[in-house]
Design a protein around this motif. Structure first.
Motif, mmCIF file in Angstrom:
data_model
loop_
_atom_site.group_PDB
_atom_site.id
_atom_site.type_symbol
_atom_site.label_atom_id
_atom_site.label_comp_id
_atom_site.label_asym_id
_atom_site.label_seq_id
_atom_site.Cartn_x
_atom_site.Cartn_y
_atom_site.Cartn_z
ATOM 1 N N PHE B 382 12.302 -98.614 48.302
ATOM 2 C CA PHE B 382 12.932 -97.446 47.676
ATOM 3 C C PHE B 382 12.192 -97.097 46.400
ATOM 4 C CE2 PHE B 382 16.350 -95.293 45.316
ATOM 5 C CZ PHE B 382 16.783 -94.420 46.289
ATOM 6 N N PRO B 383 11.356 -96.068 46.428
ATOM 7 C CA PRO B 383 10.453 -95.833 45.299
ATOM 8 C C PRO B 383 11.088 -95.127 44.101
ATOM 9 C CG PRO B 383 10.029 -94.258 47.029
ATOM 10 C CD PRO B 383 11.096 -95.159 47.546
ATOM 11 N N LEU B 384 12.278 -94.583 44.252
ATOM 12 C CA LEU B 384 12.859 -93.857 43.127
ATOM 13 C C LEU B 384 13.325 -94.828 42.047
ATOM 14 C CD1 LEU B 384 15.046 -91.169 44.896
ATOM 15 C CD2 LEU B 384 12.627 -91.171 44.447
ATOM 16 N N ASP B 385 13.429 -94.290 40.852
ATOM 17 C CA ASP B 385 13.852 -95.082 39.707
ATOM 18 C C ASP B 385 15.380 -95.131 39.666
ATOM 19 O OD1 ASP B 385 13.964 -96.395 37.394
ATOM 20 O OD2 ASP B 385 13.383 -94.709 36.130
ATOM 21 N N ILE B 386 15.947 -95.635 40.735
ATOM 22 C CA ILE B 386 17.400 -95.611 40.930
ATOM 23 C C ILE B 386 17.777 -96.924 41.605
ATOM 24 C CG2 ILE B 386 19.182 -94.566 42.419
ATOM 25 C CD1 ILE B 386 17.823 -91.877 41.909
ATOM 26 N N PHE B 387 18.963 -97.442 41.303
ATOM 27 C CA PHE B 387 19.411 -98.666 41.981
ATOM 28 C C PHE B 387 20.067 -98.291 43.307
ATOM 29 C CE2 PHE B 387 19.225 -100.272 37.616
ATOM 30 C CZ PHE B 387 18.554 -101.465 37.837
ATOM 31 N N PRO B 388 19.386 -98.536 44.431
ATOM 32 C CA PRO B 388 19.894 -98.012 45.699
ATOM 33 C C PRO B 388 21.244 -98.594 46.112
ATOM 34 C CG PRO B 388 17.973 -99.424 46.062
ATOM 35 C CD PRO B 388 18.104 -99.230 44.586
ATOM 36 N N MET B 389 21.393 -99.927 46.018
ATOM 37 C CA MET B 389 22.639 -100.501 46.508
ATOM 38 C C MET B 389 23.811 -100.087 45.620
ATOM 39 S SD MET B 389 23.657 -104.402 47.077
ATOM 40 C CE MET B 389 23.681 -104.827 48.774
ATOM 41 N N GLN B 390 23.569 -100.018 44.332
ATOM 42 C CA GLN B 390 24.648 -99.673 43.418
ATOM 43 C C GLN B 390 25.094 -98.231 43.629
ATOM 44 O OE1 GLN B 390 22.161 -101.725 42.692
ATOM 45 N NE2 GLN B 390 23.350 -103.523 42.186
ATOM 46 N N ILE B 391 24.129 -97.342 43.896
ATOM 47 C CA ILE B 391 24.525 -95.943 44.081
ATOM 48 C C ILE B 391 25.263 -95.775 45.409
ATOM 49 C CG2 ILE B 391 22.511 -94.928 45.229
ATOM 50 C CD1 ILE B 391 22.594 -92.703 43.150
ATOM 51 N N LEU B 400 32.926 -90.790 40.690
ATOM 52 C CA LEU B 400 32.040 -89.666 40.384
ATOM 53 C C LEU B 400 31.201 -89.904 39.140
ATOM 54 C CD1 LEU B 400 34.485 -86.783 41.196
ATOM 55 C CD2 LEU B 400 32.299 -87.171 42.296
ATOM 56 N N ASP B 401 31.820 -90.476 38.101
ATOM 57 C CA ASP B 401 31.073 -90.717 36.863
ATOM 58 C C ASP B 401 29.899 -91.640 37.122
ATOM 59 O OD1 ASP B 401 32.798 -89.166 35.504
ATOM 60 O OD2 ASP B 401 34.112 -90.815 34.890
ATOM 61 N N GLU B 402 30.184 -92.681 37.892
ATOM 62 C CA GLU B 402 29.127 -93.651 38.152
ATOM 63 C C GLU B 402 28.037 -93.041 39.028
ATOM 64 O OE1 GLU B 402 30.785 -97.494 38.960
ATOM 65 O OE2 GLU B 402 28.896 -98.195 39.792
ATOM 66 N N MET B 403 28.447 -92.264 40.034
ATOM 67 C CA MET B 403 27.456 -91.628 40.897
ATOM 68 C C MET B 403 26.526 -90.751 40.067
ATOM 69 S SD MET B 403 30.183 -90.767 43.861
ATOM 70 C CE MET B 403 29.446 -89.396 44.683
ATOM 71 N N LEU B 439 31.142 -84.845 48.036
ATOM 72 C CA LEU B 439 32.236 -85.046 47.093
ATOM 73 C C LEU B 439 31.859 -84.507 45.715
ATOM 74 C CD1 LEU B 439 35.048 -86.425 46.734
ATOM 75 C CD2 LEU B 439 33.792 -88.361 45.801
ATOM 76 N N MET B 440 30.629 -84.811 45.294
ATOM 77 C CA MET B 440 30.190 -84.343 43.973
ATOM 78 C C MET B 440 30.137 -82.832 43.925
ATOM 79 S SD MET B 440 27.210 -86.777 42.597
ATOM 80 C CE MET B 440 27.186 -86.260 40.907
ATOM 81 N N LYS B 441 29.636 -82.229 45.006
ATOM 82 C CA LYS B 441 29.523 -80.775 45.033
ATOM 83 C C LYS B 441 30.907 -80.149 44.923
ATOM 84 C CE LYS B 441 27.017 -77.163 47.451
ATOM 85 N NZ LYS B 441 27.881 -76.275 48.202
ATOM 86 N N LYS B 442 31.849 -80.759 45.618
ATOM 87 C CA LYS B 442 33.201 -80.229 45.612
ATOM 88 C C LYS B 442 33.854 -80.397 44.227
ATOM 89 C CE LYS B 442 37.490 -81.108 47.943
ATOM 90 N NZ LYS B 442 38.064 -82.370 48.378
#
Lengths: 403, 445
Positions: B382-391, B400-403, B439-442
């Motif tokens: 997973f090359p993005l600078d993001i924690f995949p499992m946590q997201i 939502l805040d965490e996402m 969900l976020m979009k909504k």
């Protein structure tokens, strides 16, 4: 009609029924299911959780076999010693003998069987009640438990603590993958705190030592840590400690086989090398600090801590179960820290605290399981701070942009 | 000029059945079908009725939430059937071609002002080709983007080679870029695979970025994350090169010609090749398979849609992949050494021994769905600078805040195809992320 299609038919009749998870547990043990991908990726890697768990079990099997022989060997050795006969350990001479195997199997295999039967029964019951598949987590736990208990542990105690450990340690949190504490160590901790007279002291580590205590046939059952804690002379050579011809919990005496297990786990990418390395590092650092304290002369040999504090720092890895804990317990992915940075911190603290407890708690000098349980509790906190740095980076980026 | 981007984390899955380099031109099937489900988040309002006669480019339906965005027929003929599902949701619009190929004359682009270009794109059924981040949905024509990213290659397994299919489309691509790049005050980027032949070297008006490394180097998220990471409030538009060619053609000819050269790939095909086809066209006659028990996928094996033997080419697909179904049991499949299946571990799986071997994978899940247990493996691919499992977990428990804090604005479900592929617990990562984005979009909008 082949077994395959017969089982398939039975599976279809069970579909949607209460007992389906119980049948499926046996069925999927025999055959990986005919399930195909339905959404998302159309292909999947070959690994599933069963394979992962199985890899861990395979890495534990040498320790178990050694433990069986060692149980018999230590028993015979102690009897000989009581009679005034002292012999050197030799692998093919007096270790891998049929007699040792018989004594060991009689003591160790019941532990394994009770651990699996009781633990899996609890898992099955919960799976049927909650209507989910039987998860594989207990396969490893069930193997670990017999390896970290004293050989003479009464089976009923084991059964009680397994029930406690699986229910309180795991199922109340939602089963495999959701637990906070390592179930095997929860079981170990329960044993230790519920039956302290059994689990501590200098008798339980060698088969029959407890029975014979106080009789003319009394034999010693002391571990190295126990001797150190009482500032006694150590009678075992370094090679004995490394190869494992010493008394201790069933599966954790042979450092050589544990190292093999560790290499296998790291090579197969199942165990986290980060946790293993950092745990050992933490233990060494704490050992060095204690050695330093000894050198300053602050603690003299009149102190009750002197014995374990003066152990050369690297020798800490050879005695007790720090190595076993680092390789097989701390690496449990569910209860460990889950971020890579977090794993370094988590492991280091386990090693560090293990040796600290070992030195400062001579009543029960094995601190590894307490240290791991403690860090299990703190693992989410460690992860939280690691993740926060990523979150902050993102917030800063936004600030710079809007500024 | 931007520095080259080297993607280190990722995974190249090499499969049997890479398309042979030849382009066939079979007669198009008479049967077409458009699936509103291809357009995520669109609520279709039909403009046509059954038995209406349509030209290619006539509006079939529009999005109730964004009425400007029209969806057009790829073919001239008769609306044969409108298939509806639960609560009368439109599942499928079936059109039978009259084989006359009559095109509706699209209104031409009035001026090079952004709103004129947008009007043209939206009314001509071209807007659906443009997606936006965040949320990975069809771009909102009312908000212009900070930047536009165009994917010049596809790094997915068995993907069509854009350089090969689009070598005759350079003019159209240039036309489209000339117009689209006017829609942003920021930059327009085109990602190219480093070391490929320079088919696209003469394209102007874009910042070209050479990307090297394993899949997902072709995914735009990977590049966006490195160049202009998406912050809250940013809008990025993303396009694929083949879609750009269709847009360019529409601008210059005023016709909605939804033709594509698609790859027929996968081990189940007797003969792999490229064919000229069209969006929505029935693929039944293209399927010359060596195995009837096959999975037919419109798209690639990681992100495509299962369409079946009587399926149609989906809106965004550039390939049809056919691989064997894996609906069979495997004795001790969890314990025995594995040589013929791919794995990223070495737990008695031996794919690490043969890095260049091509695998003939089937659709078996190789195990059952479980809770997340293994950690640390997703990060490797997973090359993005993001924690995949946590997201993923944040999406599962809908925080939502965490996402938002973990970087949900930057991802699309495709980015989690590889983590889903290697997931030991067989969790549906892409749909977890999709539901999280919805969900976020909504909730946030």
């Amino acid at each position: 009609m082949s077994i395959k299609s017969k089982l398939h038919e039975i599976k279809e009749t069970f579909k949607g029924k209460k007992m389906a998870p119980a049948f499926n547990a046996f069925h999927t043990f025999l055959y990986t299911p005919n399930e195909v991908t339905s959404s998302g990726t159309h292909v999947k890697v070959a690994d599933d959780l069963k394979r992962t768990m199985n890899t861990v079990i395979m890495s534990l099997v040498p320790c178990l076999i050694f433990g069986i022989f060692n149980a018999g060997y230590q028993h015979n050795l102690a009897i000989d010693a009581a009679n005034g006969i002292y012999t050197q350990a030799s692998l093919f001479g007096n270790f891998l003998t049929f007699e040792n195997l018989m004594i060991g199997s009689m003591k160790v295999l019941p532990l394994v069987i009770v651990s699996y039967v009781v633990g899996l029964t609890v898992e099955f019951i919960f799976a049927v009640i909650k209507g989910h598949e039987v998860e594989e987590g207990y396969l490893v736990t069930g193997m670990l438990v017999p390896l970290i208990v004293p050989v003479d542990l009464p089976l009923w105690m084991l059964a009680v603590s397994v029930v406690f450990g699986v229910i309180i340690g795991k199922e109340v949190f939602g089963g495999t993958g959701m637990n906070i504490l390592n179930p095997a160590l929860t079981i170990r901790a329960f044993l230790f705190f519920a039956y302290p007279t059994w689990m501590s002291g200098d008798k339980v580590w060698v088969h029959d030592a407890v029975n014979r205590a106080g009789t003319p046939d009394a034999i010693s059952g002391e571990t190295i840590l126990g001797s150190y804690a009482q500032n006694q002379e150590i009678i075992y050579s370094l090679s004995d400690m490394f190869y494992g011809f010493i008394p201790g919990s069933v599966g954790e005496t042979s450092k050589l086989l544990i190292v093999f297990g560790a290499l296998f786990l790291i090579f197969s990418k199942i165990g986290s090398w980060r946790i293993i390395t950092s745990t050992l590092l933490g233990a060494l650092v704490m050992g060095l600090i204690f050695n330093g304290v000894i050198e300053t002369g602050l603690v003299t040999n009149s102190s009750k801590f002197y014995g374990l504090m003066s152990v050369p720092f690297w020798e800490h890895l050879l005695i007790g179960s720090i190595l076993f804990g680092a390789v097989f317990m701390a690496t449990d992915p569910v209860t460990a820290a889950q971020t890579n940075k977090g794993k370094w911190i988590y492991g280091f603290l386990i090693g560090f605290i293990s040796i600290m407890i070992r030195v400062f708690n001579p009543a029960y000098p094995e601190g590894v399981f307490l240290a791991i349980l403690l860090m299990n509790v703190f693992a989410p906190t460690i992860d939280h701070f690691v993740i926060q740095s990523n979150v902050k980076m993102r917030l800063n980026r936004l600030k710079i942009k809007t500024a | 000029m931007f520095a080259d981007i080297v993607v280190k984390k990722g995974l190249n899955l090499s499969l049997v059945g890479q398309s042979a380099r030849k382009i066939l031109n079979p007669k198009l099937s008479k049967n077409f079908s458009i699936y509103p489900a291809d357009f995520h988040g669109v609520f279709p309002k039909l403009v046509v009725k059954e038995n209406d006669i349509v030209k290619a480019g006539d509006v079939l339906f529009y999005d109730k939430n964004s009425e400007k965005v029209k969806f057009c027929s790829p073919v001239s003929g008769r609306v044969e059937e409108i298939v509806r599902g639960d609560r009368r949701v439109v599942l499928e619009i079936k059109i039978v071609s009259d084989e006359k190929e009559t095109y509706k004359k699209l209104s031409s682009v009035k001026s090079k002002k952004p709103h004129d270009i947008i009007d043209f794109l939206a009314s001509s059924g071209l807007m659906p080709f443009i997606k936006q981040r965040p949320y990975d949905v069809i771009a909102n024509p009312d908000i212009l983007p900070n930047h536009i990213y165009i994917s010049g290659f596809d790094s997915s397994p068995l993907a069509a080679d854009f350089e090969y299919c689009l070598k005759d489309q350079l003019e159209n691509i240039q036309t489209a870029i000339d117009h689209l790049s006017l829609l942003t005050n920021g930059k327009t980027f085109l990602t190219l695979k480093k070391g490929n032949s320079n088919v696209f070297k003469d394209i102007e008006g874009v910042s070209k970025i050479n990307v090297s490394g394993p899949h997902p180097s072709g995914n735009l998220s990977t590049v966006i994350n490195k160049i202009t990471p998406i912050n809250k409030g940013d809008i990025i538009w993303t396009l694929n090169l083949p879609d750009l060619a269709i847009i360019g053609n529409a601008i210059s000819t005023n016709k909605f010609v939804a033709d594509r050269i698609i790859a027929l790939t996968g081990s189940s095909f007797n003969e792999t090749c490229y064919v000229k086809s069209r969006i929505g066209c029935s693929i039944e006659k293209l399927l010359d398979l060596n195995e009837t028990n096959s999975r037919i996928i419109s798209g690639n094996v990681l992100t495509g849609t299962q369409v079946g033997m009587k399926g149609y080419l989906r809106f965004y697909s550039n390939e049809i992949t056919a691989i064997p179904e894996g609906n069979d049991y495997d004795l001790f499949g969890w314990a025995k050494p594995m040589f013929n299946k791919f794995s990223v571990s070495r737990a008695l799986t031996f794919s690490w021994l043969f890095p260049s071997k091509k695998y003939d994978l089937n659709t078996n899940t190789n195990g059952e769905h479980r809770a997340f247990v293994v950690t640390g493996s997703f990060e490797e691919v997973f090359p993005l600078d993001i924690f995949p499992m946590q997201i993923l977990k944040a999406c599962m428990y809908k925080d939502l805040d965490e996402m938002e804090a973990l970087g949900m604005y930057e991802v699309s479900p495709d980015d989690f195809a590889l983590t889903e592929f290697i997931c030991v617990s067989k969790q549906p990562h892409q749909s977890i992320i999709r539901q999280g984005l919805d969900l976020m979009k909504k909730e946030i909008g």
